[in-house]
Scaffold this motif. Structure first.
Motif, PDB file in Angstrom:
ATOM      1  N   TYR A 208      39.290  39.355  44.362  1.00 30.09           N
ATOM      2  CA  TYR A 208      39.061  38.787  43.029  1.00 30.09           C
ATOM      3  C   TYR A 208      39.269  39.830  41.931  1.00 30.09           C
ATOM      4  N   THR A 209      40.021  40.866  42.222  1.00 35.01           N
ATOM      5  CA  THR A 209      40.191  41.997  41.301  1.00 35.01           C
ATOM      6  C   THR A 209      40.598  41.581  39.889  1.00 35.01           C
ATOM      7  N   LEU A 210      41.523  40.631  39.777  1.00 37.41           N
ATOM      8  CA  LEU A 210      42.049  40.256  38.460  1.00 37.41           C
ATOM      9  C   LEU A 210      41.428  38.974  37.909  1.00 37.41           C
ATOM     10  N   HIS A 211      40.413  38.459  38.563  1.00 38.88           N
ATOM     11  CA  HIS A 211      39.722  37.265  38.066  1.00 38.88           C
ATOM     12  C   HIS A 211      38.836  37.620  36.865  1.00 38.88           C
ATOM     13  N   GLU A 212      38.588  36.643  36.016  1.00 45.03           N
ATOM     14  CA  GLU A 212      37.655  36.828  34.907  1.00 45.03           C
ATOM     15  C   GLU A 212      36.229  36.650  35.425  1.00 45.03           C
TER      16      GLU A 212
END
Length: 277
Positions: A131-135
């Motif tokens: 989920y590194t680039l999730h908000e």
């Protein structure tokens, strides 16, 4: 050297109110896992704020790693402490999960190469590496709390304060997060202070500090807590299931050698007893 020490601490938010914390003395040794419990208004969360230097005592003194918590030393002290709050959204500052975990590292001036490694490791530890680039704000409650934990653990603190860190989750989410926290703490051998209403978290502690009206009421082990006569509602805890089962068996003459802390100990005690009869 003791990690945390409260010496005759008094605190109140306003001069015209009663003391919220009064004549409080205790120490927490390096590597200990200590749970702080008590009814609402007993001063539990205020203790966390005092440890972090978010507020300061009117009387007495607080020491972290031998250094007194004052405005002059607060930056050095906060380098050693990480705090996970009840509501993870209060800790979010980045637009992505990666940015959020990086925030504390940037504040500490961690080199970029090391920062990338710490972010990756911390997100793997909490199961959020996909989920590194999730908000952060679009995640579920349990996922948000995992990211908040990752952000704290990435800074590699000596001391972790958990201020009702699982209270906003459902029972399943609470159990999952508790396991994540427990595993990381054991791996990294950190000093841990859990301010909690979750009896399972209390049972995992080395010691339990009970507050009553801002004062130290008792300091004991989880087994001593289970063996004593306490008003569990007053303590803000649900009576442990294993204790209820133990008391039912004792009504029929069964005598336990010691009070079981968990389901495994309860089953072992019963199995040992019935295998001999």
């Amino acid at each position: 050297m003791t990690k945390i020490e409260f010496r005759n601490v008094y605190f109140r938010y306003h001069e015209d109110q009663n003391w919220i914390i009064e004549a409080l003395n205790f120490t927490i040794e390096p590597g200990e896992n200590v749970a702080i419990i008590g009814h609402n208004g007993s001063g539990k969360s205020t203790i966390a704020k005092l440890m972090m230097g978010l507020v300061y005592p009117q009387k007495g003194a607080i020491f972290v790693d031998g250094q007194r918590v004052t405005e002059d030393h607060i930056w050095e002290i906060r380098q050693k402490i990480g705090m996970v709050f009840q509501n993870p959204e209060t800790q979010f500052v980045g637009t992505t999960v990666r940015d959020d975990v990086a925030f504390g590292l940037e504040n500490r001036g961690v080199p970029r190469v090391e920062m990338v490694d710490r972010i990756k490791k911390s997100l793997i530890d909490v199961g959020m590496d996909d989920y590194t680039l999730h908000e952060p704000h679009h995640l579920s409650g349990g996922q948000k709390q995992r990211v908040a934990i990752a952000g704290v653990m990435a800074t590699e603190p000596d001391i972790v304060i958990l201020d009702e860190a699982t209270s906003m989750l459902d029972p399943i989410g609470r159990q999952e997060i508790a396991k994540v926290i427990s595993r990381i703490i054991k791996q990294r051998r950190m000093t841990t202070v859990s301010i909690t209403h979750d009896v399972k978290e209390v049972m995992q502690a080395d010691r339990v500090i009970i507050l009553k009206g801002g004062e130290l009421y008792q300091c004991l082990t989880p087994r001593q807590l289970l063996a004593g006569e306490y008003d569990w509602d007053y303590l803000g805890l649900t009576k442990p299931f294993v204790l209820s089962v133990k008391e039912e068996f004792e009504k029929y003459g069964y005598q336990f050698e010691h009070t079981p802390l968990n389901h495994e100990e309860l089953i072992d005690a019963l199995w040992t007893y019935y295998s001999k009869t």
